[in-house]
Design an enzyme around this catalytic site. Structure first.
Site, mmCIF file in Angstrom:
data_model
loop_
_atom_site.group_PDB
_atom_site.id
_atom_site.type_symbol
_atom_site.label_atom_id
_atom_site.label_comp_id
_atom_site.label_asym_id
_atom_site.label_seq_id
_atom_site.Cartn_x
_atom_site.Cartn_y
_atom_site.Cartn_z
ATOM 1 C CG ASN A 23 -2.016 -1.113 1.015
ATOM 2 O OD1 ASN A 23 -2.381 -1.468 -0.302
ATOM 3 N ND2 ASN A 23 -2.959 -1.016 1.903
ATOM 4 C CB CYS A 116 -14.524 -4.414 -4.031
ATOM 5 S SG CYS A 116 -13.766 -3.897 -2.546
ATOM 6 N NE ARG A 121 -12.037 -0.358 -0.650
ATOM 7 C CZ ARG A 121 -11.014 -0.943 -0.977
ATOM 8 N NH1 ARG A 121 -10.981 -2.275 -1.419
ATOM 9 N NH2 ARG A 121 -9.857 -0.348 -0.967
ATOM 10 N NE ARG A 398 -5.837 -7.662 -5.803
ATOM 11 C CZ ARG A 398 -6.855 -6.862 -5.545
ATOM 12 N NH1 ARG A 398 -8.061 -7.427 -5.407
ATOM 13 N NH2 ARG A 398 -6.638 -5.498 -5.531
HETATM 14 N N1 EPU Z 1 -14.736 6.269 1.264
HETATM 15 C C1 EPU Z 1 -15.742 7.157 0.662
HETATM 16 N N2 EPU Z 1 -15.528 7.866 -0.327
HETATM 17 C C2 EPU Z 1 -14.135 7.975 -0.708
HETATM 18 C C3 EPU Z 1 -13.246 7.269 -0.461
HETATM 19 C C4 EPU Z 1 -13.277 6.492 0.629
HETATM 20 O O1 EPU Z 1 -16.837 7.007 1.112
HETATM 21 O O2 EPU Z 1 -14.174 8.952 -1.662
HETATM 22 C C5 EPU Z 1 -14.938 5.374 2.435
HETATM 23 C C6 EPU Z 1 -14.683 4.057 2.254
HETATM 24 O O3 EPU Z 1 -15.527 3.441 1.279
HETATM 25 C C7 EPU Z 1 -14.321 3.236 3.518
HETATM 26 C C8 EPU Z 1 -13.544 4.368 4.142
HETATM 27 O O4 EPU Z 1 -14.063 5.746 3.544
HETATM 28 O O5 EPU Z 1 -15.548 3.122 4.059
HETATM 29 C C9 EPU Z 1 -11.945 4.442 4.029
HETATM 30 O O6 EPU Z 1 -11.696 3.892 3.070
HETATM 31 P P1 EPU Z 1 -10.114 4.562 2.321
HETATM 32 O O7 EPU Z 1 -10.455 5.613 1.298
HETATM 33 O O8 EPU Z 1 -9.146 4.951 3.486
HETATM 34 O O9 EPU Z 1 -9.590 3.226 1.769
HETATM 35 P P2 EPU Z 1 -8.680 2.996 0.541
HETATM 36 O O10 EPU Z 1 -7.768 4.207 0.224
HETATM 37 O O11 EPU Z 1 -9.634 2.795 -0.757
HETATM 38 C C10 EPU Z 1 -6.516 1.675 1.659
HETATM 39 C C11 EPU Z 1 -6.003 0.342 1.320
HETATM 40 C C12 EPU Z 1 -6.714 -0.532 2.005
HETATM 41 C C13 EPU Z 1 -6.995 -0.134 3.464
HETATM 42 C C14 EPU Z 1 -7.711 0.909 3.512
HETATM 43 C C15 EPU Z 1 -7.987 1.479 5.007
HETATM 44 C C16 EPU Z 1 -4.564 0.758 -0.464
HETATM 45 C C17 EPU Z 1 -4.031 0.655 -1.942
HETATM 46 N N3 EPU Z 1 -5.649 0.422 0.130
HETATM 47 O O12 EPU Z 1 -7.854 1.548 0.803
HETATM 48 O O13 EPU Z 1 -6.205 -1.630 1.756
HETATM 49 O O14 EPU Z 1 -7.972 -1.456 3.862
HETATM 50 O O15 EPU Z 1 -6.781 1.914 2.993
HETATM 51 O O16 EPU Z 1 -6.990 1.387 5.664
HETATM 52 O O17 EPU Z 1 -3.917 1.510 0.235
HETATM 53 C C18 EPU Z 1 -5.690 -4.138 1.836
HETATM 54 O O18 EPU Z 1 -4.589 -3.917 1.551
HETATM 55 O O19 EPU Z 1 -6.160 -5.155 2.057
HETATM 56 C C19 EPU Z 1 -6.783 -2.893 1.573
HETATM 57 C C20 EPU Z 1 -7.850 -3.093 1.239
#
Ligand code: EPU
Length: 419
Positions: A23, A116, A121, A398
Protein backbone atom coordinates in the site's frame (compact mmCIF):
# COMPACT_ATOMS: atom_id res chain seq x y z
CA UNK A 1 -5.97 -22.06 -10.31
CA UNK A 2 -3.68 -22.61 -7.32
CA UNK A 3 -4.83 -24.05 -4.01
CA UNK A 4 -3.07 -24.05 -0.68
CA UNK A 5 -2.97 -27.17 1.45
CA UNK A 6 -2.23 -26.87 5.16
CA UNK A 7 -1.73 -29.59 7.72
CA UNK A 8 -2.25 -27.76 11.00
CA UNK A 9 -0.99 -28.29 14.50
CA UNK A 10 2.68 -27.49 13.93
CA UNK A 11 4.10 -24.62 16.06
CA UNK A 12 6.08 -22.23 13.84
CA UNK A 13 9.77 -21.74 14.48
CA UNK A 14 12.48 -19.90 12.57
CA UNK A 15 13.08 -16.58 10.82
CA UNK A 16 11.38 -14.61 8.07
CA UNK A 17 11.99 -11.23 6.45
CA UNK A 18 9.18 -8.75 5.91
CA UNK A 19 8.76 -7.57 2.29
CA UNK A 20 8.08 -4.05 0.98
CA UNK A 21 4.64 -2.55 1.58
CA UNK A 22 2.00 -3.00 -1.14
CA UNK A 23 0.00 0.00 0.00
CA UNK A 24 3.04 2.26 -0.17
CA UNK A 25 4.41 0.99 -3.47
CA UNK A 26 1.08 1.43 -5.29
CA UNK A 27 0.99 5.22 -4.68
CA UNK A 28 4.78 5.41 -5.17
CA UNK A 29 4.36 3.93 -8.64
CA UNK A 30 1.68 6.54 -9.37
CA UNK A 31 4.07 9.33 -8.32
CA UNK A 32 6.17 8.42 -11.38
CA UNK A 33 3.52 10.20 -13.48
CA UNK A 34 4.53 13.45 -11.76
CA UNK A 35 8.24 12.97 -12.29
CA UNK A 36 10.24 14.63 -15.03
CA UNK A 37 12.37 11.51 -15.69
CA UNK A 38 13.04 8.10 -14.20
CA UNK A 39 11.91 7.11 -10.73
CA UNK A 40 13.71 4.14 -9.21
CA UNK A 41 11.98 2.24 -6.43
CA UNK A 42 13.52 -0.39 -4.17
CA UNK A 43 12.14 -3.06 -1.82
CA UNK A 44 9.59 -4.22 -4.38
CA UNK A 45 7.86 -7.48 -3.44
CA UNK A 46 6.41 -10.02 -5.89
CA UNK A 47 2.75 -9.03 -5.91
CA UNK A 48 0.05 -9.28 -8.55
CA UNK A 49 -1.23 -5.78 -7.73
CA UNK A 50 2.17 -4.25 -8.50
CA UNK A 51 2.35 -6.08 -11.82
CA UNK A 52 -1.12 -4.70 -12.57
CA UNK A 53 0.01 -1.15 -11.71
CA UNK A 54 3.08 -1.57 -13.95
CA UNK A 55 0.80 -2.70 -16.82
CA UNK A 56 -1.41 0.32 -16.27
CA UNK A 57 1.58 2.70 -16.49
CA UNK A 58 2.77 0.89 -19.64
CA UNK A 59 -0.72 1.17 -21.09
CA UNK A 60 -0.38 4.94 -20.68
CA UNK A 61 2.76 4.87 -22.81
CA UNK A 62 5.24 4.89 -19.93
CA UNK A 63 8.15 2.61 -19.10
CA UNK A 64 7.69 0.39 -16.04
CA UNK A 65 10.41 -2.23 -15.68
CA UNK A 66 10.15 -4.52 -12.69
CA UNK A 67 13.34 -6.42 -11.99
CA UNK A 68 13.54 -8.34 -8.72
CA UNK A 69 13.36 -5.91 -5.80
CA UNK A 70 13.79 -2.90 -8.10
CA UNK A 71 11.37 -1.00 -10.31
CA UNK A 72 12.42 1.62 -12.84
CA UNK A 73 9.58 3.81 -14.02
CA UNK A 74 9.63 6.60 -16.57
CA UNK A 75 6.37 8.29 -17.44
CA UNK A 76 7.91 11.46 -18.85
CA UNK A 77 6.65 10.62 -22.33
CA UNK A 78 3.19 9.44 -21.36
CA UNK A 79 0.87 9.30 -24.36
CA UNK A 80 -2.54 8.26 -23.06
CA UNK A 81 -3.91 9.49 -19.70
CA UNK A 82 -6.42 6.65 -19.47
CA UNK A 83 -7.02 3.97 -16.83
CA UNK A 84 -9.32 1.48 -18.56
CA UNK A 85 -12.14 -0.48 -16.92
CA UNK A 86 -10.34 -3.80 -17.56
CA UNK A 87 -7.54 -2.73 -15.21
CA UNK A 88 -9.49 -0.72 -12.63
CA UNK A 89 -12.00 -3.52 -12.09
CA UNK A 90 -9.15 -5.84 -11.02
CA UNK A 91 -7.44 -3.27 -8.81
CA UNK A 92 -9.25 -0.34 -7.21
CA UNK A 93 -5.97 1.37 -6.34
CA UNK A 94 -5.71 2.22 -10.07
CA UNK A 95 -7.65 5.36 -9.15
CA UNK A 96 -4.39 6.63 -7.61
CA UNK A 97 -3.34 7.74 -11.10
CA UNK A 98 -6.14 10.32 -11.24
CA UNK A 99 -4.51 13.08 -9.16
CA UNK A 100 -1.05 12.74 -10.78
CA UNK A 101 -2.51 12.67 -14.32
CA UNK A 102 -4.53 15.82 -13.72
CA UNK A 103 -1.60 17.62 -12.12
CA UNK A 104 0.96 16.78 -14.78
CA UNK A 105 -1.10 16.32 -17.95
CA UNK A 106 -4.17 18.42 -17.21
CA UNK A 107 -6.53 15.58 -18.08
CA UNK A 108 -7.43 12.05 -17.09
CA UNK A 109 -9.93 9.40 -18.02
CA UNK A 110 -10.17 6.83 -15.27
CA UNK A 111 -12.77 4.09 -14.99
CA UNK A 112 -14.94 4.35 -11.88
CA UNK A 113 -14.19 1.43 -9.60
CA UNK A 114 -17.27 -0.62 -8.78
CA UNK A 115 -18.00 -2.06 -5.35
CA UNK A 116 -15.82 -4.88 -4.10
CA UNK A 117 -16.03 -7.79 -1.70
CA UNK A 118 -15.37 -5.66 1.40
CA UNK A 119 -17.74 -2.77 0.67
CA UNK A 120 -19.05 -0.18 -1.78
CA UNK A 121 -15.82 1.88 -1.64
CA UNK A 122 -16.75 4.97 -3.67
CA UNK A 123 -14.18 7.62 -4.69
CA UNK A 124 -16.56 10.58 -4.31
CA UNK A 125 -14.27 12.27 -1.76
CA UNK A 126 -11.30 12.14 -4.17
CA UNK A 127 -13.45 13.74 -6.89
CA UNK A 128 -14.91 16.47 -4.67
CA UNK A 129 -11.46 17.42 -3.48
CA UNK A 130 -10.07 17.59 -7.02
CA UNK A 131 -13.02 19.82 -7.95
CA UNK A 132 -12.01 22.20 -5.14
CA UNK A 133 -8.66 22.46 -6.92
CA UNK A 134 -10.49 23.69 -10.03
CA UNK A 135 -10.80 20.38 -11.89
CA UNK A 136 -13.87 19.80 -13.99
CA UNK A 137 -15.18 16.31 -13.48
CA UNK A 138 -17.76 14.56 -15.65
CA UNK A 139 -18.93 10.99 -15.72
CA UNK A 140 -19.07 9.38 -19.14
CA UNK A 141 -19.78 5.73 -19.83
CA UNK A 142 -18.53 4.57 -16.42
CA UNK A 143 -15.44 6.77 -16.65
CA UNK A 144 -14.40 9.80 -14.63
CA UNK A 145 -13.37 12.38 -17.19
CA UNK A 146 -11.35 15.07 -15.43
CA UNK A 147 -9.82 18.27 -16.76
CA UNK A 148 -7.63 20.77 -14.96
CA UNK A 149 -8.39 24.50 -15.47
CA UNK A 150 -6.24 26.54 -17.86
CA UNK A 151 -2.89 27.08 -16.13
CA UNK A 152 -3.26 23.88 -14.07
CA UNK A 153 -4.75 22.80 -10.75
CA UNK A 154 -4.98 25.50 -8.05
CA UNK A 155 -4.04 25.05 -4.42
CA UNK A 156 -7.08 24.78 -2.13
CA UNK A 157 -8.23 24.03 1.41
CA UNK A 158 -9.63 20.52 1.46
CA UNK A 159 -11.37 18.83 4.35
CA UNK A 160 -12.00 15.08 4.29
CA UNK A 161 -15.06 14.29 6.41
CA UNK A 162 -14.14 10.60 6.34
CA UNK A 163 -10.50 9.64 6.63
CA UNK A 164 -9.44 8.22 3.28
CA UNK A 165 -5.99 6.77 2.68
CA UNK A 166 -5.82 6.74 -1.11
CA UNK A 167 -7.91 9.95 -1.18
CA UNK A 168 -5.24 11.72 0.89
CA UNK A 169 -2.49 10.27 -1.32
CA UNK A 170 -4.29 11.23 -4.54
CA UNK A 171 -4.75 14.81 -3.38
CA UNK A 172 -1.27 15.13 -1.96
CA UNK A 173 0.18 13.97 -5.30
CA UNK A 174 -2.07 16.33 -7.28
CA UNK A 175 -1.12 19.28 -5.06
CA UNK A 176 2.65 18.85 -5.55
CA UNK A 177 2.43 20.43 -9.02
CA UNK A 178 -0.54 22.76 -8.37
CA UNK A 179 -0.33 26.57 -8.25
CA UNK A 180 0.03 27.75 -4.66
CA UNK A 181 -0.69 26.10 -1.34
CA UNK A 182 -3.01 23.18 -0.60
CA UNK A 183 -4.03 22.38 2.96
CA UNK A 184 -5.62 18.97 3.57
CA UNK A 185 -7.42 18.60 6.91
CA UNK A 186 -8.91 15.32 8.10
CA UNK A 187 -5.94 13.73 6.29
CA UNK A 188 -5.12 10.05 6.75
CA UNK A 189 -2.12 9.52 9.06
CA UNK A 190 -1.29 6.02 7.84
CA UNK A 191 2.46 5.22 7.58
CA UNK A 192 1.94 4.60 3.85
CA UNK A 193 0.81 8.22 3.41
CA UNK A 194 3.98 9.33 5.20
CA UNK A 195 6.16 7.11 3.00
CA UNK A 196 4.50 8.50 -0.13
CA UNK A 197 5.14 12.04 1.12
CA UNK A 198 8.78 11.18 1.77
CA UNK A 199 9.22 9.86 -1.76
CA UNK A 200 7.65 13.06 -3.13
CA UNK A 201 10.02 15.12 -0.96
CA UNK A 202 12.94 13.18 -2.45
CA UNK A 203 11.64 14.26 -5.87
CA UNK A 204 11.66 17.93 -4.79
CA UNK A 205 8.05 18.37 -3.62
CA UNK A 206 7.29 20.75 -0.73
CA UNK A 207 5.17 18.93 1.83
CA UNK A 208 4.83 19.25 5.59
CA UNK A 209 2.54 17.83 8.26
CA UNK A 210 2.44 14.31 6.75
CA UNK A 211 1.69 11.85 9.54
CA UNK A 212 -0.71 14.38 11.14
CA UNK A 213 -4.27 15.14 10.13
CA UNK A 214 -3.20 18.40 8.45
CA UNK A 215 -0.93 18.09 5.45
CA UNK A 216 0.35 21.23 3.71
CA UNK A 217 1.65 21.13 0.16
CA UNK A 218 3.20 24.05 -1.72
CA UNK A 219 3.16 23.45 -5.45
CA UNK A 220 6.44 23.35 -7.40
CA UNK A 221 7.02 23.52 -11.18
CA UNK A 222 8.66 20.16 -11.59
CA UNK A 223 9.52 16.95 -9.74
CA UNK A 224 12.97 15.52 -10.43
CA UNK A 225 14.14 11.93 -10.96
CA UNK A 226 14.86 10.16 -7.68
CA UNK A 227 15.43 6.80 -6.03
CA UNK A 228 13.37 5.66 -3.08
CA UNK A 229 13.37 2.57 -0.87
CA UNK A 230 9.82 1.64 0.17
CA UNK A 231 8.93 0.91 3.78
CA UNK A 232 8.32 -2.68 4.90
CA UNK A 233 4.77 -3.99 4.95
CA UNK A 234 3.25 -3.55 8.41
CA UNK A 235 0.28 -5.75 7.52
CA UNK A 236 2.47 -8.60 6.29
CA UNK A 237 4.46 -8.27 9.53
CA UNK A 238 1.22 -8.32 11.56
CA UNK A 239 0.03 -11.38 9.64
CA UNK A 240 3.27 -13.25 10.39
CA UNK A 241 3.02 -12.27 14.08
CA UNK A 242 -0.53 -13.64 14.18
CA UNK A 243 0.66 -16.81 12.41
CA UNK A 244 3.35 -17.47 15.00
CA UNK A 245 0.86 -16.70 17.77
CA UNK A 246 -1.97 -18.93 16.53
CA UNK A 247 0.42 -21.85 15.96
CA UNK A 248 1.74 -21.55 19.52
CA UNK A 249 5.24 -21.12 18.13
CA UNK A 250 8.15 -18.71 18.05
CA UNK A 251 9.40 -16.63 15.14
CA UNK A 252 12.07 -14.04 14.54
CA UNK A 253 10.86 -11.48 12.02
CA UNK A 254 13.39 -9.22 10.31
CA UNK A 255 12.80 -5.75 8.89
CA UNK A 256 9.71 -4.97 10.98
CA UNK A 257 8.37 -1.36 11.06
CA UNK A 258 7.69 -1.32 14.83
CA UNK A 259 6.41 2.26 15.05
CA UNK A 260 3.74 1.54 12.45
CA UNK A 261 2.48 -1.45 14.42
CA UNK A 262 1.86 -0.03 17.90
CA UNK A 263 -1.88 -0.76 17.99
CA UNK A 264 -1.31 -4.30 16.71
CA UNK A 265 1.51 -4.98 19.21
CA UNK A 266 -0.65 -3.76 22.05
CA UNK A 267 -3.53 -6.14 21.20
CA UNK A 268 -1.22 -9.09 20.50
CA UNK A 269 0.46 -8.57 23.88
CA UNK A 270 -2.96 -8.32 25.57
CA UNK A 271 -3.73 -11.68 24.00
CA UNK A 272 -0.83 -13.15 25.98
CA UNK A 273 1.82 -13.33 23.24
CA UNK A 274 5.33 -12.06 24.02
CA UNK A 275 6.89 -9.58 21.58
CA UNK A 276 10.54 -8.52 21.91
CA UNK A 277 11.83 -5.66 19.74
CA UNK A 278 15.49 -5.37 18.85
CA UNK A 279 16.56 -2.92 16.11
CA UNK A 280 14.20 -3.76 13.28
CA UNK A 281 13.80 -7.36 14.43
CA UNK A 282 10.90 -8.77 16.36
CA UNK A 283 10.89 -11.99 18.33
CA UNK A 284 7.38 -13.42 18.72
CA UNK A 285 6.91 -16.03 21.45
CA UNK A 286 3.61 -17.77 21.98
CA UNK A 287 2.80 -21.07 23.65
CA UNK A 288 0.51 -20.21 26.54
CA UNK A 289 -3.25 -19.86 26.18
CA UNK A 290 -4.52 -17.09 23.89
CA UNK A 291 -6.53 -14.52 25.84
CA UNK A 292 -9.67 -13.11 24.24
CA UNK A 293 -9.33 -9.42 23.46
CA UNK A 294 -11.78 -6.93 21.94
CA UNK A 295 -10.84 -4.78 18.95
CA UNK A 296 -12.40 -1.89 17.06
CA UNK A 297 -10.87 -1.04 13.69
CA UNK A 298 -9.98 2.64 13.26
CA UNK A 299 -7.89 4.80 10.95
CA UNK A 300 -4.20 4.96 11.97
CA UNK A 301 -2.99 5.06 14.72
CA UNK A 302 -5.95 2.83 15.67
CA UNK A 303 -6.17 -0.90 15.02
CA UNK A 304 -5.97 -1.39 11.20
CA UNK A 305 -8.91 -2.89 9.32
CA UNK A 306 -6.31 -4.75 7.22
CA UNK A 307 -5.44 -6.83 10.33
CA UNK A 308 -9.02 -7.47 11.49
CA UNK A 309 -9.51 -10.81 9.71
CA UNK A 310 -6.13 -12.18 10.84
CA UNK A 311 -6.76 -11.09 14.45
CA UNK A 312 -10.19 -12.72 14.33
CA UNK A 313 -8.54 -15.99 13.32
CA UNK A 314 -6.36 -15.73 16.43
CA UNK A 315 -9.39 -15.00 18.62
CA UNK A 316 -11.16 -18.19 17.48
CA UNK A 317 -8.94 -20.06 19.97
CA UNK A 318 -9.19 -17.41 22.72
CA UNK A 319 -10.06 -18.32 26.31
CA UNK A 320 -13.34 -16.35 26.45
CA UNK A 321 -15.29 -14.18 24.02
CA UNK A 322 -13.85 -11.40 21.89
CA UNK A 323 -15.90 -8.57 20.37
CA UNK A 324 -14.59 -7.37 17.03
CA UNK A 325 -16.07 -4.22 15.55
CA UNK A 326 -15.30 -3.18 11.97
CA UNK A 327 -15.85 0.54 11.45
CA UNK A 328 -14.03 1.12 8.13
CA UNK A 329 -15.65 -1.26 5.63
CA UNK A 330 -19.28 -2.38 5.90
CA UNK A 331 -18.77 -5.88 4.55
CA UNK A 332 -15.39 -6.99 5.79
CA UNK A 333 -16.61 -10.13 7.53
CA UNK A 334 -16.61 -12.55 4.61
CA UNK A 335 -14.15 -14.77 6.48
CA UNK A 336 -16.60 -15.41 9.33
CA UNK A 337 -18.62 -18.17 7.67
CA UNK A 338 -15.43 -19.86 6.41
CA UNK A 339 -13.82 -19.76 9.88
CA UNK A 340 -17.00 -21.27 11.34
CA UNK A 341 -16.54 -24.19 8.95
CA UNK A 342 -13.37 -25.04 10.91
CA UNK A 343 -15.43 -25.21 14.10
CA UNK A 344 -14.99 -21.58 15.19
CA UNK A 345 -17.91 -20.03 17.07
CA UNK A 346 -18.51 -16.58 15.59
CA UNK A 347 -21.83 -14.75 15.49
CA UNK A 348 -22.41 -11.44 13.79
CA UNK A 349 -24.61 -8.49 14.31
CA UNK A 350 -24.17 -5.64 11.87
CA UNK A 351 -20.60 -4.44 12.10
CA UNK A 352 -19.78 -6.48 15.18
CA UNK A 353 -18.66 -10.08 15.46
CA UNK A 354 -18.63 -12.01 18.72
CA UNK A 355 -15.92 -14.65 18.63
CA UNK A 356 -16.34 -17.22 21.38
CA UNK A 357 -13.08 -19.08 21.74
CA UNK A 358 -13.12 -22.82 21.09
CA UNK A 359 -10.61 -25.40 22.34
CA UNK A 360 -9.98 -26.87 18.96
CA UNK A 361 -10.43 -26.05 15.27
CA UNK A 362 -10.55 -28.87 12.75
CA UNK A 363 -9.29 -28.64 9.18
CA UNK A 364 -11.77 -28.18 6.30
CA UNK A 365 -11.91 -26.96 2.71
CA UNK A 366 -12.33 -23.16 2.55
CA UNK A 367 -12.68 -20.52 -0.09
CA UNK A 368 -10.78 -17.23 -0.02
CA UNK A 369 -12.93 -14.17 -0.72
CA UNK A 370 -10.54 -11.24 -0.50
CA UNK A 371 -6.93 -10.54 0.30
CA UNK A 372 -6.92 -10.31 4.11
CA UNK A 373 -9.69 -12.92 4.47
CA UNK A 374 -7.41 -15.36 2.59
CA UNK A 375 -4.65 -14.76 5.09
CA UNK A 376 -7.00 -15.28 8.01
CA UNK A 377 -8.14 -18.66 6.64
CA UNK A 378 -4.53 -19.79 6.28
CA UNK A 379 -3.80 -18.73 9.86
CA UNK A 380 -6.80 -20.63 11.19
CA UNK A 381 -5.71 -23.68 9.18
CA UNK A 382 -2.30 -23.53 10.91
CA UNK A 383 -4.04 -23.97 14.27
CA UNK A 384 -6.57 -26.58 13.12
CA UNK A 385 -6.20 -30.30 13.58
CA UNK A 386 -6.09 -32.16 10.29
CA UNK A 387 -5.79 -30.97 6.71
CA UNK A 388 -7.33 -27.82 5.22
CA UNK A 389 -7.52 -26.74 1.62
CA UNK A 390 -7.87 -23.10 0.66
CA UNK A 391 -9.02 -22.31 -2.87
CA UNK A 392 -9.09 -19.04 -4.86
CA UNK A 393 -5.67 -18.06 -3.57
CA UNK A 394 -5.23 -15.50 -6.35
CA UNK A 395 -6.66 -13.06 -3.78
CA UNK A 396 -3.69 -13.83 -1.55
CA UNK A 397 -1.13 -13.33 -4.32
CA UNK A 398 -2.46 -9.83 -5.02
CA UNK A 399 -1.04 -8.54 -1.77
CA UNK A 400 1.31 -11.06 -0.12
CA UNK A 401 4.75 -11.95 -1.40
CA UNK A 402 4.30 -15.75 -1.37
CA UNK A 403 2.94 -15.98 2.17
CA UNK A 404 2.85 -19.78 1.79
CA UNK A 405 6.62 -19.92 1.14
CA UNK A 406 7.36 -17.67 4.13
CA UNK A 407 5.20 -19.81 6.40
CA UNK A 408 6.85 -22.97 5.04
CA UNK A 409 10.27 -21.48 5.84
CA UNK A 410 8.96 -21.02 9.40
CA UNK A 411 8.20 -24.74 9.55
CA UNK A 412 4.50 -24.70 8.64
CA UNK A 413 3.26 -27.76 6.78
CA UNK A 414 1.87 -25.82 3.86
CA UNK A 415 2.10 -26.31 0.13
CA UNK A 416 0.69 -24.84 -3.03
CA UNK A 417 -0.80 -27.10 -5.68
CA UNK A 418 -2.25 -26.49 -9.13
CA UNK A 419 -5.89 -27.47 -9.50
N1 EPU B 1 -14.68 6.34 1.31
C1 EPU B 1 -15.74 7.01 0.77
N2 EPU B 1 -15.50 7.84 -0.30
C2 EPU B 1 -14.26 8.02 -0.81
C3 EPU B 1 -13.17 7.32 -0.26
C4 EPU B 1 -13.42 6.47 0.82
O1 EPU B 1 -16.88 6.87 1.21
O2 EPU B 1 -14.11 8.79 -1.76
C5 EPU B 1 -14.91 5.41 2.46
C6 EPU B 1 -14.61 3.96 2.08
O3 EPU B 1 -15.71 3.35 1.44
C7 EPU B 1 -14.30 3.36 3.44
C8 EPU B 1 -13.59 4.51 4.16
O4 EPU B 1 -13.96 5.69 3.46
O5 EPU B 1 -15.49 3.04 4.11
C9 EPU B 1 -12.06 4.42 4.17
O6 EPU B 1 -11.59 4.04 2.90
P1 EPU B 1 -10.16 4.50 2.32
O7 EPU B 1 -10.39 5.46 1.22
O8 EPU B 1 -9.27 4.91 3.44
O9 EPU B 1 -9.64 3.13 1.71
P2 EPU B 1 -8.72 3.02 0.44
O10 EPU B 1 -7.84 4.19 0.36
O11 EPU B 1 -9.55 2.66 -0.75
C10 EPU B 1 -6.68 1.84 1.58
C11 EPU B 1 -5.95 0.54 1.43
C12 EPU B 1 -6.84 -0.58 1.93
C13 EPU B 1 -7.15 -0.30 3.41
C14 EPU B 1 -7.83 1.06 3.55
C15 EPU B 1 -8.11 1.48 4.98
C16 EPU B 1 -4.53 0.95 -0.47
C17 EPU B 1 -4.21 0.67 -1.88
N3 EPU B 1 -5.62 0.35 0.03
O12 EPU B 1 -7.86 1.73 0.80
O13 EPU B 1 -6.08 -1.77 1.83
O14 EPU B 1 -8.01 -1.30 3.91
O15 EPU B 1 -6.98 2.07 2.95
O16 EPU B 1 -6.93 1.48 5.72
O17 EPU B 1 -3.83 1.69 0.19
C18 EPU B 1 -5.75 -4.09 1.70
O18 EPU B 1 -4.53 -3.88 1.57
O19 EPU B 1 -6.21 -5.25 1.92
C19 EPU B 1 -6.68 -2.98 1.59
C20 EPU B 1 -7.98 -3.16 1.32
Amino acid sequence: MDKILVEGGQPLSGEAKVSGAKNTILPLMATAILCDGPLILGNIPRLKDLVTMARLLQHMGGRADMDGERAELDLSSLTSPVAPYEVVKTMRASSLVLGPLLARHGEARVSLPGGCAIGARPIDLHLKALESMGARIDLDGGYVVARAPAGGLKGARIHFETVTVTGTENLMMAATLARGRTVITGAAREPEVVDTAQALLAMGARISGHGTDEVIIDGVDLLRPASYWAMPDRIEAGTLIAAAAISGGEALLRGVPHAALEAVYSKIREAGVELHEDDDNLLVKAGGPIRSVNIVTQPHPGFPTDMQAQFMALMTIGDKASIITETIFENRFMHVSELNRLGADITMEGRTAVVSGVRRLSGAPMMATDLRASASLILAALAAHGPSEISRVYHLDRGYDRLDEKLASLGARIKRVKD
